[in-house]
Design a protein around this motif. Structure first.
Motif, short mmCIF file in Angstrom:
data_model
loop_
_atom_site.label_atom_id
_atom_site.label_comp_id
_atom_site.label_asym_id
_atom_site.label_seq_id
_atom_site.Cartn_x
_atom_site.Cartn_y
_atom_site.Cartn_z
N PRO A 149 0.86 -0.99 -0.18
CA PRO A 149 0.24 -0.04 0.05
C PRO A 149 0.90 1.16 -0.10
O PRO A 149 1.73 1.37 0.56
CB PRO A 149 -0.85 -0.28 1.55
CG PRO A 149 0.05 -1.02 2.24
CD PRO A 149 0.76 -1.99 1.16
N VAL A 150 0.37 2.39 -0.75
CA VAL A 150 0.99 3.68 -0.53
C VAL A 150 0.72 4.25 0.84
O VAL A 150 1.82 4.86 1.43
CB VAL A 150 0.66 4.54 -1.89
CG1 VAL A 150 1.10 5.94 -1.76
CG2 VAL A 150 0.84 3.89 -3.11
N ASN A 151 -0.35 4.17 1.36
CA ASN A 151 -0.90 4.48 2.67
C ASN A 151 -0.99 3.49 3.39
O ASN A 151 -1.57 2.29 3.26
CB ASN A 151 -2.17 5.34 2.31
CG ASN A 151 -2.59 6.00 3.43
OD1 ASN A 151 -2.54 5.29 4.73
ND2 ASN A 151 -3.52 7.16 3.58
N PRO A 152 -0.34 3.70 4.53
CA PRO A 152 -0.48 2.32 5.52
C PRO A 152 -1.87 2.12 5.94
O PRO A 152 -2.05 0.93 6.68
CB PRO A 152 0.35 3.00 6.82
CG PRO A 152 0.52 4.20 6.72
CD PRO A 152 0.56 4.44 5.19
N ARG A 153 -2.82 3.00 6.00
CA ARG A 153 -4.10 2.57 6.19
C ARG A 153 -4.53 1.57 5.22
O ARG A 153 -5.89 1.05 5.38
CB ARG A 153 -4.85 3.70 6.67
CG ARG A 153 -4.65 4.42 7.91
CD ARG A 153 -5.36 5.74 8.16
NE ARG A 153 -5.14 6.66 7.34
CZ ARG A 153 -5.61 7.94 7.25
NH1 ARG A 153 -6.45 8.28 8.15
NH2 ARG A 153 -5.43 8.88 6.20
N HIS A 154 -4.15 1.55 3.94
CA HIS A 154 -4.78 0.74 2.87
C HIS A 154 -4.23 -0.67 3.19
O HIS A 154 -3.28 -0.89 3.71
CB HIS A 154 -4.39 1.39 1.52
CG HIS A 154 -5.20 2.55 1.32
ND1 HIS A 154 -4.77 3.57 0.56
CD2 HIS A 154 -6.14 3.35 2.24
CE1 HIS A 154 -5.49 4.52 0.37
NE2 HIS A 154 -6.18 4.51 1.31
N PRO A 155 -4.87 -1.45 2.42
CA PRO A 155 -4.45 -3.26 2.80
C PRO A 155 -3.37 -3.30 1.61
O PRO A 155 -3.25 -2.66 0.74
CB PRO A 155 -5.88 -3.88 2.03
CG PRO A 155 -6.51 -2.90 1.16
CD PRO A 155 -6.31 -1.49 1.65
N TYR A 156 -2.58 -4.42 1.96
CA TYR A 156 -1.50 -4.99 1.11
C TYR A 156 -2.27 -5.98 0.18
O TYR A 156 -2.86 -7.02 0.82
CB TYR A 156 -0.30 -5.68 2.12
CG TYR A 156 0.75 -6.12 1.37
CD1 TYR A 156 2.11 -5.60 1.61
CD2 TYR A 156 0.64 -7.29 0.74
CE1 TYR A 156 3.24 -5.96 1.03
CE2 TYR A 156 1.99 -7.87 0.03
CZ TYR A 156 3.21 -6.99 0.30
OH TYR A 156 4.35 -7.37 -0.52
N LYS A 157 -1.88 -6.12 -0.81
CA LYS A 157 -2.47 -6.92 -2.06
C LYS A 157 -1.48 -7.86 -2.69
O LYS A 157 -0.52 -7.42 -3.01
CB LYS A 157 -3.75 -6.21 -3.11
CG LYS A 157 -4.78 -5.62 -2.30
CD LYS A 157 -5.64 -5.12 -3.23
CE LYS A 157 -6.99 -4.47 -2.44
NZ LYS A 157 -7.91 -3.89 -3.35
N ILE A 158 -1.90 -9.14 -2.81
CA ILE A 158 -0.93 -10.02 -3.66
C ILE A 158 -2.01 -10.58 -4.63
O ILE A 158 -3.20 -11.11 -4.26
CB ILE A 158 -0.37 -11.21 -2.77
CG1 ILE A 158 0.04 -10.46 -1.53
CG2 ILE A 158 0.12 -12.21 -3.49
CD1 ILE A 158 0.72 -11.76 -0.50
#
Length: 693
Positions: A76-85
């Motif tokens: 994520p660019v913003n830490p509040r957004h999720p990490y996606k694979i």
């Protein structure tokens, strides 16, 4: 004493992998302190991962196990957004979504360019399949490690499910090979596996059907537990009967005088119970009898007749009650009948001190005082009888078996009569009092009026208060029961203190308050003021549930009736309907009733038969909750559910009786295996009654 073969099962849970001191404490709280406790902690659900579609065929909301290629990571660019694979197979795209996770850790665990097996709940968003925080992601060559059918256990906060499952698997490895204690023909007829196999299969269910209480593996385990319970009770009973007894038989003169002073004649079941009791007392073995009677069925009169029988034979008798209020009430209600018979009755409670107490003790020790009513104070070492022949224990479920034995040790071969006003379903009577003979009082004494029971929504509170005003103006006295003492943030229940303040606005200082946190003398003073009529309304918690007797009280209001058990509501209702005037019970309920709560209130409205109510309570709530058994000393079962396995309990009782009759010392090969069963279910005290063999 415990057989060495069981030692691995009684290691502390912290001996299992993954359970250090911190997690071990959580497992202790959840299941118990020993490895065997974890084995009794059975799954309550299953997660089935066997469904293995392609991405395009994976339905929304279903758990699926997918074999996919890991294409790329998108931190994520913003830490509040999720990490996606991003993952793919030949039919489509799947995104693995993670929140608050370290990307470097994920890229090592799930490297791009590899083929992985992913399991979790599939959800579709904008035509793309997603699994948020997958339950498992393993390399394709480690697919066999994935648990395709995963047991789900009752949990506690802070304990990871994976850690618990790992500990249970290790506990299953500790199961020893034990000799079979069940009859082979019985097992074959029921198509039940061995104990060890049943336990392993219970922890590795194939589907929801394996979790049902009626499934063969669950029935096998339930029957083992019930057999251990019944065998223990039979052995304790047999050992009690081996002890020397005494024949106690009076000439009837005192009993006749007391009966002549009664304003009514004995009911049929009172007379029948007394016949049983007199026969027990006259026998050369010790009496151990339970007298079950509904509220107001006249148990106290039966107890007095038994006590007078002991006095007629030249001995003494004692009656022990669980609370000071109840002890004083028994002494007061028995005094006129004792006076008519020319017999003195004394009272001893924790409140009695100094010279007055010493005078009672001296007259008791010399035999001058033939009858004594008391509380736990009777257990004290300096309380000595000259010749105690009968101990009567009221509300047995408030005391433990060891206390029963403590009181009977105050004399020589003391007969014991236990009373309870709490109607207990027959199945629970077998599990809790199987070491006793049982008498039941099934009628109410003449003159007892039925109580009109009405259900009314809590939002009609003002209407109820106006109705109470009218009743009080006519001379009625009113109980108003609330479930809590103080308002708590977690609960919306009306508190007794708050309701007391609310009712004072209408009734002024004619409203009293009693609750469990008050000191004994303060509580007694308020109760006395209500009994003599200087208070019209008594706001109370359930401290008034058992034994309080105010014949002038004709109205019982119970707030949040849906929060009480049926047996408890029935006990509370029994506080009214004790005088000449018609009485009523108002069950106030929250409008958001569950179906079970609705059924409970309907049962109470439809019947006043405590035994019918107790059976229905067992059916609706299960044995663990009935009568608050977890707090009351009644046995709790881990695998048996008496509402489901009642028929197995009856068979276990017959089996246990047969075993003890044929092999009283469990010396045969099956007997030796049954000794192991007793220790396995921690019925050590019963096992110790056996002579070695």
């Amino acid at each position: 004493m415990r057989p060495a073969i069981l030692f691995p099962l009684f290691k502390p849970v912290t001996a299992l992998p993954g359970l250090g001191p911190r997690l071990g404490k959580l497992v202790e709280k959840l299941a118990g302190a020993h490895v065997v406790d974890l084995l009794w902690h059975l799954p309550c659900g299953v997660v089935d991962r066997r469904f293995s579609p392609k991405i395009a065929q994976a339905p929304h909301g279903r758990i699926a196990t997918l074999t996919v290629r890991i294409d790329s990571h998108a931190p994520p660019v913003n830490p509040r957004h999720p990490y996606k694979i991003r993952c793919t197979d030949e039919t489509g795209v799947l995104e693995l979504v993670y929140f608050h996770v370290r990307g470097d850790w994920l890229s090592k665990q799930i490297p791009a360019g590899t083929t992985m097996v992913v399991s979790g709940k599939v959800e579709w968003f904008n035509d793309t399949a997603q699994i948020t925080h997958p339950d498992a992601v393993v390399p394709v060559d480690a697919k066999e490690e994935l648990e395709l059918v995963e047991p789900v256990y009752p949990m506690t906060a802070g304990l990871p499910a994976k850690t618990l499952r790992k500990a249970v698997r290790a506990a299953l490895d500790d199961i020893p090979t034990l000799d079979e204690w069940q009859d082979p023909a019985w097992l074959a007829r029921r198509q039940w596996p061995s104990w060890a196999e049943a336990l392993r299969r219970a922890h590795t269910p194939e589907d929801e059907g394996d979790l049902a209480a009626t499934a063969p593996i669950r029935c096998r385990l339930a029957y083992d537990e019930l057999l251990a319970n019944q065998l223990a009770l039979m052995l304790v009973r047999a050992s009690q009967r081996r002890l020397a007894g005494r024949a106690t038989e009076g000439d009837g003169r005192l009993r006749q005088a007391a009966l002549a002073a009664l304003p009514f004649s004995l009911t049929g079941s009172q007379a029948a119970s007394l016949e049983d009791i007199y026969a027990d007392m006259a026998a050369e073995r010790r009496m151990l009898r339970l007298l079950q009677g509904d509220v107001g069925s006249g148990k106290t009169v039966v107890a007095l007749m038994a006590m007078l029988n002991a006095v007629e034979s030249g001995a003494q008798a004692a009656l022990m009650a669980p609370t000071e209020i109840l002890a004083r009430q028994h002494a007061e209600s028995l005094a006129p009948l004792c006076k008519a018979a020319g017999v003195e009755i004394g009272l001893l409670t924790g409140r009695d001190k100094g010279k007055a107490r010493q005078a009672v003790l001296d007259r008791l020790a010399s035999g001058e005082l033939p009858l004594l009513v008391g509380t736990h104070a009777l257990f004290q070492e300096d309380v000595a009888f000259k010749d105690l022949a009968l101990a009567v224990i009221d509300e047995q479920h408030r005391f433990g078996v060891h206390q029963r034995l403590q009181l009977s040790a105050k004399g020589r071969a003391v007969d014991v009569l236990v009373m309870t006003a709490t109607p207990i379903p027959r199945t629970l009577t077998l599990t809790a009092y199987g070491d006793m003979d049982v008498s039941r009082l099934t009628e109410k004494p003449a003159g007892r009026k039925p109580v009109q029971t009405v259900t009314i929504a809590l939002d009609r509170l003002e209407e109820v208060v106006h109705g109470i005003q009218r009743k009080v103006a006519e001379g009625a006295r009113v109980y108003w029961v609330c479930p809590l003492v103080d308002e708590s943030e977690q609960s919306d229940l009306a508190a007794a203190t708050e309701r007391h303040a609310f009712l004072r606005a209408t009734f002024g200082d004619r409203v009293g308050l009693v609750h469990g946190k008050m000191r004994g003398p303060d509580k007694d003073a308020v109760m006395a003021a209500f009994a003599e009529g200087s208070l019209d309304v008594l706001v109370a918690t359930t401290v008034i549930e058992v034994g309080v007797n105010v014949p002038e009280a004709t109205v019982m209001v119970i707030e949040h009736a849906e929060r009480f058990g049926l047996a408890q509501l029935h006990q509370l209702r029994g506080r009214v309907g004790r005088g000449e005037k018609p009485s009523s019970c108002l069950l106030m309920f929250d409008s958001n009733l569950t179906e079970t709560a609705r059924a409970r209130l309907k049962t109470l409205r439809d019947t006043e038969d405590g035994f019918v109510i107790a059976e229905e309570d067992l059916r609706l709530r299960g044995a663990g909750e009935v009568l608050g058994t977890r707090q009351s000393g009644l046995p709790g079962f881990r695998m048996a559910d008496l509402a489901v396995h009642g028929d197995l309990l009856a068979v276990a009782r017959d089996d246990a009786r047969l075993v003890v009759d044929r092999d009283p010392d469990l010396a045969s090969p099956r007997g030796q295996a049954l000794r192991t069963l007793l220790y396995l279910f921690e019925r050590d005290a019963a096992a110790k009654t056996l002579r070695s063999g």
